[in-house]
Each structure stands twice: as structure tokens, then as C-alpha cells.
Design a protein around this motif. Structure first.
Motif, PDB file in Angstrom:
ATOM      1  N   ALA A   1       0.836  -1.200   0.000  1.00  0.00           N
ATOM      2  CA  ALA A   1       0.000   0.000   0.000  1.00  0.00           C
ATOM      3  C   ALA A   1       0.870   1.250   0.000  1.00  0.00           C
ATOM      4  O   ALA A   1       2.007   1.233   0.478  1.00  0.00           O
ATOM      5  CB  ALA A   1      -0.924   0.010   1.218  1.00  0.00           C
ATOM      6  N   VAL A   2       0.303   2.333  -0.523  1.00  0.00           N
ATOM      7  CA  VAL A   2       0.982   3.630  -0.514  1.00  0.00           C
ATOM      8  C   VAL A   2      -0.076   4.730  -0.521  1.00  0.00           C
ATOM      9  O   VAL A   2      -1.115   4.586  -1.175  1.00  0.00           O
ATOM     10  CB  VAL A   2       1.938   3.765  -1.722  1.00  0.00           C
ATOM     11  N   GLY A   3       0.211   5.801   0.181  1.00  0.00           N
ATOM     12  CA  GLY A   3      -0.720   6.929   0.212  1.00  0.00           C
ATOM     13  C   GLY A   3      -0.439   7.866  -0.943  1.00  0.00           C
ATOM     14  O   GLY A   3       0.063   8.971  -0.766  1.00  0.00           O
ATOM     15  N   SER A   4      -0.772   7.440  -2.151  1.00  0.00           N
ATOM     16  CA  SER A   4      -0.418   8.173  -3.366  1.00  0.00           C
ATOM     17  C   SER A   4      -1.598   8.205  -4.322  1.00  0.00           C
ATOM     18  O   SER A   4      -2.397   7.277  -4.366  1.00  0.00           O
ATOM     19  CB  SER A   4       0.770   7.492  -4.042  1.00  0.00           C
ATOM     20  N   ASP A   5      -1.665   9.269  -5.104  1.00  0.00           N
ATOM     21  CA  ASP A   5      -2.691   9.373  -6.141  1.00  0.00           C
ATOM     22  C   ASP A   5      -2.143   9.057  -7.526  1.00  0.00           C
ATOM     23  O   ASP A   5      -2.829   9.256  -8.528  1.00  0.00           O
ATOM     24  CB  ASP A   5      -3.324  10.757  -6.127  1.00  0.00           C
ATOM     25  N   TYR A   6      -0.905   8.619  -7.589  1.00  0.00           N
ATOM     26  CA  TYR A   6      -0.370   8.167  -8.872  1.00  0.00           C
ATOM     27  C   TYR A   6      -1.077   6.884  -9.288  1.00  0.00           C
ATOM     28  O   TYR A   6      -1.614   6.141  -8.461  1.00  0.00           O
ATOM     29  CB  TYR A   6       1.127   7.905  -8.787  1.00  0.00           C
ATOM     30  N   SER A   7      -1.072   6.619 -10.588  1.00  0.00           N
ATOM     31  CA  SER A   7      -1.606   5.357 -11.078  1.00  0.00           C
ATOM     32  C   SER A   7      -0.940   4.202 -10.342  1.00  0.00           C
ATOM     33  O   SER A   7       0.283   4.196 -10.145  1.00  0.00           O
ATOM     34  CB  SER A   7      -1.355   5.243 -12.581  1.00  0.00           C
ATOM     35  N   CYS A   8      -1.729   3.232  -9.927  1.00  0.00           N
ATOM     36  CA  CYS A   8      -1.205   2.204  -9.016  1.00  0.00           C
ATOM     37  C   CYS A   8      -0.079   1.394  -9.634  1.00  0.00           C
ATOM     38  O   CYS A   8       0.803   0.919  -8.914  1.00  0.00           O
ATOM     39  CB  CYS A   8      -2.328   1.289  -8.544  1.00  0.00           C
ATOM     40  N   GLN A   9      -0.086   1.213 -10.952  1.00  0.00           N
ATOM     41  CA  GLN A   9       0.951   0.385 -11.559  1.00  0.00           C
ATOM     42  C   GLN A   9       2.296   1.104 -11.595  1.00  0.00           C
ATOM     43  O   GLN A   9       3.318   0.441 -11.822  1.00  0.00           O
ATOM     44  CB  GLN A   9       0.545  -0.048 -12.961  1.00  0.00           C
ATOM     45  N   PHE A  10       2.329   2.420 -11.362  1.00  0.00           N
ATOM     46  CA  PHE A  10       3.575   3.177 -11.405  1.00  0.00           C
ATOM     47  C   PHE A  10       3.987   3.690 -10.026  1.00  0.00           C
ATOM     48  O   PHE A  10       4.969   4.405  -9.902  1.00  0.00           O
ATOM     49  CB  PHE A  10       3.466   4.330 -12.384  1.00  0.00           C
ATOM     50  N   SER A  11       3.217   3.356  -9.005  1.00  0.00           N
ATOM     51  CA  SER A  11       3.500   3.876  -7.672  1.00  0.00           C
ATOM     52  C   SER A  11       4.665   3.143  -7.015  1.00  0.00           C
ATOM     53  O   SER A  11       4.919   1.974  -7.308  1.00  0.00           O
ATOM     54  CB  SER A  11       2.262   3.751  -6.786  1.00  0.00           C
ATOM     55  N   GLU A  12       5.340   3.820  -6.109  1.00  0.00           N
ATOM     56  CA  GLU A  12       6.344   3.233  -5.242  1.00  0.00           C
ATOM     57  C   GLU A  12       5.656   2.935  -3.912  1.00  0.00           C
ATOM     58  O   GLU A  12       5.221   3.846  -3.230  1.00  0.00           O
ATOM     59  CB  GLU A  12       7.505   4.207  -5.012  1.00  0.00           C
ATOM     60  N   TYR A  13       5.569   1.697  -3.546  1.00  0.00           N
ATOM     61  CA  TYR A  13       4.795   1.306  -2.382  1.00  0.00           C
ATOM     62  C   TYR A  13       5.630   1.409  -1.105  1.00  0.00           C
ATOM     63  O   TYR A  13       6.799   1.013  -1.081  1.00  0.00           O
ATOM     64  CB  TYR A  13       4.251  -0.108  -2.564  1.00  0.00           C
ATOM     65  N   ASP A  14       5.006   1.919  -0.057  1.00  0.00           N
ATOM     66  CA  ASP A  14       5.702   2.145   1.214  1.00  0.00           C
ATOM     67  C   ASP A  14       5.498   1.025   2.225  1.00  0.00           C
ATOM     68  O   ASP A  14       6.345   0.813   3.091  1.00  0.00           O
ATOM     69  CB  ASP A  14       5.215   3.450   1.855  1.00  0.00           C
ATOM     70  N   TYR A  15       4.362   0.380   2.159  1.00  0.00           N
ATOM     71  CA  TYR A  15       4.005  -0.606   3.177  1.00  0.00           C
ATOM     72  C   TYR A  15       3.826  -1.974   2.524  1.00  0.00           C
ATOM     73  O   TYR A  15       3.168  -2.103   1.489  1.00  0.00           O
ATOM     74  CB  TYR A  15       2.704  -0.190   3.883  1.00  0.00           C
ATOM     75  N   TRP A  16       4.400  -2.981   3.166  1.00  0.00           N
ATOM     76  CA  TRP A  16       4.405  -4.324   2.611  1.00  0.00           C
ATOM     77  C   TRP A  16       4.030  -5.355   3.670  1.00  0.00           C
ATOM     78  O   TRP A  16       4.402  -5.218   4.836  1.00  0.00           O
ATOM     79  CB  TRP A  16       5.790  -4.674   2.067  1.00  0.00           C
ATOM     80  N   GLY A  17       3.326  -6.392   3.237  1.00  0.00           N
ATOM     81  CA  GLY A  17       3.088  -7.530   4.102  1.00  0.00           C
ATOM     82  C   GLY A  17       4.282  -8.457   4.095  1.00  0.00           C
ATOM     83  O   GLY A  17       5.272  -8.227   3.387  1.00  0.00           O
TER      84      GLY A  17
END
Length: 122
Positions: free
Chosen positions: A97-113
Motif C-alpha cells: 500500500a501507498v498513500g499516493s494518487d499516482y496510477s497504481c501500476q507506477f507507484s512506489e509502495y511504502d508498506y508491505w506484508g
């Protein structure tokens, strides 16, 4: 700090189905969310995601028509439903997950399981 916990992995025969769950400690509506996987000896790849900004979804070509991403905001849980599984789907699957409004396929994710193993084999 958002915490994510995956579950639902396991051993399944080719052609079978599994549903992965990812429980979140926060409200999923606040985040762009996604599923990734990493097979032994391969780089991590994005499987599917949902953009926070407009709810649009993305699927990797390799899973289109077979996998479906969804979320239940009331339960703060997202899902990856996988049908027609193939041996090449074998991997550790991660939600992110990431708190971003960028398109999800190009986002840099901050939180991981921590990941859940999916093995497709007869």
C-alpha cells in the motif's frame, strides 16, 4: 505505520483456485493498494492493483482474465482471487500500500506484508 498481513496461500493443483487476503491496520480507502509476487530466482513483479484516486484497476498480462482484485473497506481487507492457476503462478505473494494518487501500476509502495506462499503443482 500501516501494517499488512497476508493469508490464504497454499498448495493447489493446476486449474484450481485460491483467494488471498490482506488485512490492514488502517482504512484502505486512504491508500493505493496492490498485489505483487516473486518466484525463486526472479524479480518481483506487480500482479494487480487499485488506484486510490479513481478506483481504477490494473492487471499484469500474465493474469488477466484469471485473477481479480477487490477490497472490503468495512473489514479493511483486500483480496486477490485467483482462478485457473498455472504452475508459473507459483511464487510468494505480497500485498502493499501507498498513500499516493499516482496510477497504481507506477507507484512506489511504502508498506508491505510479509508474504504468503502459493504453490501450483500436481
Amino acid at each position: 505505520q500501516l501494517q499488512l498481513v497476508e493469508s490464504g496461500g497454499g498448495l493447489v493443483q493446476p486449474g484450481g483456485s485460491l483467494r488471498l487476503s490482506c488485512a490492514s491496520s488502517g482504512f484502505l480507502d486512504y491508500y493505493t493498494i496492490g498485489w505483487f509476487r516473486q518466484a525463486p530466482g526472479k524479480e518481483r513483479e506487480g500482479v494487480s492493483c487499485i488506484s486510490r484516486s479513481d478506483g481504477s484497476t490494473y492487471y499484469a498480462d500474465s493474469v488477466k482474465g484469471r485473477f481479480s482484485i477487490s477490497k472490503d473497506n468495512a473489514k479493511n481487507t483486500m483480496y486477490l482471487h485467483m482462478d485457473s492457476l498455472k504452475p508459473e503462478d507459483t511464487a510468494v505473494y505480497y500485498c502493499a500500500a501507498v498513500g499516493s494518487d499516482y496510477s497504481c501500476q507506477f507507484s512506489e509502495y511504502d508498506y508491505w506484508g510479509q508474504g504468503t506462499q502459493v504453490t501450483v503443482s500436481s
